[in-house]
Design a protein around this motif. Sequence first.
Motif, PDB file in Angstrom:
ATOM      1  N   ILE A  91     -17.231 -20.946 -43.045  1.00  0.00           N
ATOM      2  CA  ILE A  91     -15.778 -21.042 -43.200  1.00  0.00           C
ATOM      3  C   ILE A  91     -15.276 -19.775 -43.871  1.00  0.00           C
ATOM      4  CG2 ILE A  91     -13.920 -22.328 -44.347  1.00  0.00           C
ATOM      5  CD1 ILE A  91     -15.583 -24.831 -44.042  1.00  0.00           C
ATOM      6  N   ASN A  92     -14.124 -19.293 -43.428  1.00  0.00           N
ATOM      7  CA  ASN A  92     -13.539 -18.091 -43.999  1.00  0.00           C
ATOM      8  C   ASN A  92     -13.452 -18.189 -45.514  1.00  0.00           C
ATOM      9  OD1 ASN A  92     -10.749 -16.722 -44.951  1.00  0.00           O
ATOM     10  ND2 ASN A  92     -11.649 -15.519 -43.291  1.00  0.00           N
ATOM     11  N   THR A  93     -13.685 -17.071 -46.203  1.00  0.00           N
ATOM     12  CA  THR A  93     -13.710 -17.080 -47.673  1.00  0.00           C
ATOM     13  C   THR A  93     -12.398 -17.568 -48.275  1.00  0.00           C
ATOM     14  OG1 THR A  93     -13.018 -14.748 -47.736  1.00  0.00           O
ATOM     15  CG2 THR A  93     -15.384 -15.207 -47.721  1.00  0.00           C
ATOM     16  N   LEU A  94     -11.274 -17.110 -47.712  1.00  0.00           N
ATOM     17  CA  LEU A  94      -9.973 -17.530 -48.241  1.00  0.00           C
ATOM     18  C   LEU A  94      -9.758 -19.024 -48.041  1.00  0.00           C
ATOM     19  CD1 LEU A  94      -7.710 -14.565 -47.080  1.00  0.00           C
ATOM     20  CD2 LEU A  94      -8.541 -15.023 -49.391  1.00  0.00           C
ATOM     21  N   LEU A  95     -10.120 -19.530 -46.863  1.00  0.00           N
ATOM     22  CA  LEU A  95      -9.953 -20.955 -46.592  1.00  0.00           C
ATOM     23  C   LEU A  95     -10.869 -21.785 -47.482  1.00  0.00           C
ATOM     24  CD1 LEU A  95      -8.724 -23.233 -44.992  1.00  0.00           C
ATOM     25  CD2 LEU A  95     -10.402 -22.832 -43.188  1.00  0.00           C
ATOM     26  N   ALA A  96     -12.093 -21.323 -47.696  1.00  0.00           N
ATOM     27  CA  ALA A  96     -13.010 -22.034 -48.591  1.00  0.00           C
ATOM     28  C   ALA A  96     -12.434 -22.094 -49.997  1.00  0.00           C
ATOM     29  CB  ALA A  96     -14.372 -21.338 -48.598  1.00  0.00           C
ATOM     30  N   GLY A  97     -11.862 -20.980 -50.468  1.00  0.00           N
ATOM     31  CA  GLY A  97     -11.251 -20.963 -51.786  1.00  0.00           C
ATOM     32  C   GLY A  97     -10.058 -21.896 -51.876  1.00  0.00           C
ATOM     33  N   ILE A  98      -9.243 -21.945 -50.809  1.00  0.00           N
ATOM     34  CA  ILE A  98      -8.083 -22.838 -50.794  1.00  0.00           C
ATOM     35  C   ILE A  98      -8.532 -24.298 -50.854  1.00  0.00           C
ATOM     36  CG2 ILE A  98      -6.174 -23.671 -49.358  1.00  0.00           C
ATOM     37  CD1 ILE A  98      -5.841 -20.790 -48.363  1.00  0.00           C
ATOM     38  N   LEU A  99      -9.590 -24.632 -50.100  1.00  0.00           N
ATOM     39  CA  LEU A  99     -10.090 -26.001 -50.107  1.00  0.00           C
ATOM     40  C   LEU A  99     -10.561 -26.411 -51.498  1.00  0.00           C
ATOM     41  CD1 LEU A  99     -12.102 -26.001 -46.753  1.00  0.00           C
ATOM     42  CD2 LEU A  99      -9.967 -27.204 -47.216  1.00  0.00           C
ATOM     43  N   VAL A 100     -11.338 -25.550 -52.138  1.00  0.00           N
ATOM     44  CA  VAL A 100     -11.849 -25.865 -53.484  1.00  0.00           C
ATOM     45  C   VAL A 100     -10.699 -25.924 -54.486  1.00  0.00           C
ATOM     46  CG1 VAL A 100     -13.305 -25.042 -55.368  1.00  0.00           C
ATOM     47  CG2 VAL A 100     -14.125 -24.911 -53.006  1.00  0.00           C
ATOM     48  N   MET A 101      -9.774 -24.969 -54.389  1.00  0.00           N
ATOM     49  CA  MET A 101      -8.624 -24.950 -55.295  1.00  0.00           C
ATOM     50  C   MET A 101      -7.795 -26.221 -55.162  1.00  0.00           C
ATOM     51  SD  MET A 101      -5.585 -22.106 -55.426  1.00  0.00           S
ATOM     52  CE  MET A 101      -5.034 -22.540 -53.769  1.00  0.00           C
ATOM     53  N   THR A 102      -7.591 -26.691 -53.937  1.00  0.00           N
ATOM     54  CA  THR A 102      -6.826 -27.916 -53.711  1.00  0.00           C
ATOM     55  C   THR A 102      -7.536 -29.131 -54.285  1.00  0.00           C
ATOM     56  OG1 THR A 102      -5.923 -26.977 -51.659  1.00  0.00           O
ATOM     57  CG2 THR A 102      -5.746 -29.358 -51.953  1.00  0.00           C
ATOM     58  N   MET A 103      -8.833 -29.221 -54.064  1.00  0.00           N
ATOM     59  CA  MET A 103      -9.592 -30.357 -54.588  1.00  0.00           C
ATOM     60  C   MET A 103      -9.650 -30.339 -56.112  1.00  0.00           C
ATOM     61  SD  MET A 103     -12.706 -30.865 -51.822  1.00  0.00           S
ATOM     62  CE  MET A 103     -13.268 -29.161 -51.864  1.00  0.00           C
ATOM     63  N   LEU A 104      -9.663 -29.141 -56.691  1.00  0.00           N
ATOM     64  CA  LEU A 104      -9.722 -29.050 -58.149  1.00  0.00           C
ATOM     65  C   LEU A 104      -8.479 -29.630 -58.821  1.00  0.00           C
ATOM     66  CD1 LEU A 104     -11.315 -25.526 -58.796  1.00  0.00           C
ATOM     67  CD2 LEU A 104     -12.314 -27.765 -59.263  1.00  0.00           C
TER      68      LEU A 104
END
Length: 303
Positions: A90-103
């Motif tokens: 998964i794209n790095t930015l999208l992976a970061g967005i997913l983790v940031m949202t879950m956090l």
Amino acid sequence: MDVFNSFYGLIPVTIAQSLIVSFVVLGVMLPFRILSFPDLTSEGAFPLGGCVCGTLITAGVNPFLACFIALLCGFAAGCTTAFIHLRFKINTLLAGILVMTMLYSINLRIMGRTNIPLFTYDTVFTILAGPSANFPWTKILIVGLLVALVLGAMLYFFMSEKGTAMRAVGASPDMAEAQGIDVGTATIIGVGVASALSATGGSIMVQTQGFADVNMGFGILINGLAALIIGEAITGRQTILRQVLAPVIGSLVYYQLISFCLTLGLAPADLKFATGAFVLLMLALPNLRRTGGGVQIREKIRE
């Protein structure tokens, strides 16, 4: 004269705040510049560190231990982002967005509410400084020493064999892998450390401002990026020393600029727009210089 006096009076406060935010800027710089891994996890790791630290302090945990646990939680968040990217492509930015949202949901679960006051609890500053803990220069001294230790550790690491290997991963993953470097492990550790730095900044911030809030990370990433760009414009990126110093210097300068804008009468609601416009200008300026203000572009269009 009134504007100057107001600005001068805010200098100690903004220096203390900028030193704390410099942890986030370091957390932005590490994946972005060293690993070539654009990452947004810092915006979630910063409030994660604050929420974990605030919750533990109110539960009676020693503030130093609370900061360390917050650091570990930030490290886990960064490792999760890197793992998602590496394992699922998964794209790095999208992976970061997913983790940031879950956090965000995780932070709410950790605190059980949207904010926690810490005014009546001991903090790192009250333990170390006692009655003078709330003085801005006391906070500057304590946080400044911690920043210096972190910078020294980063310089030592990046000049070591393992640090050079991590820099090689960012420069050319294929070449690094050909040299026997474990690219996946270096990426996971590097992104994890970056988020750990951001979480550390959050844990210190809540002890400075006296409360932990689930929304405290909103916009911190764009502030960190702006500070990083300013710092790199001042120090350059030719050596690892300059690259490591850029986040701290940029953070100091950026928050003085913000303070000056506020004393001139700029509304706080307009600061996000001004920051975004400034970042856009700084990112576009090198390209505008190379193209001679658009002359070469127009010539290509005509051709």
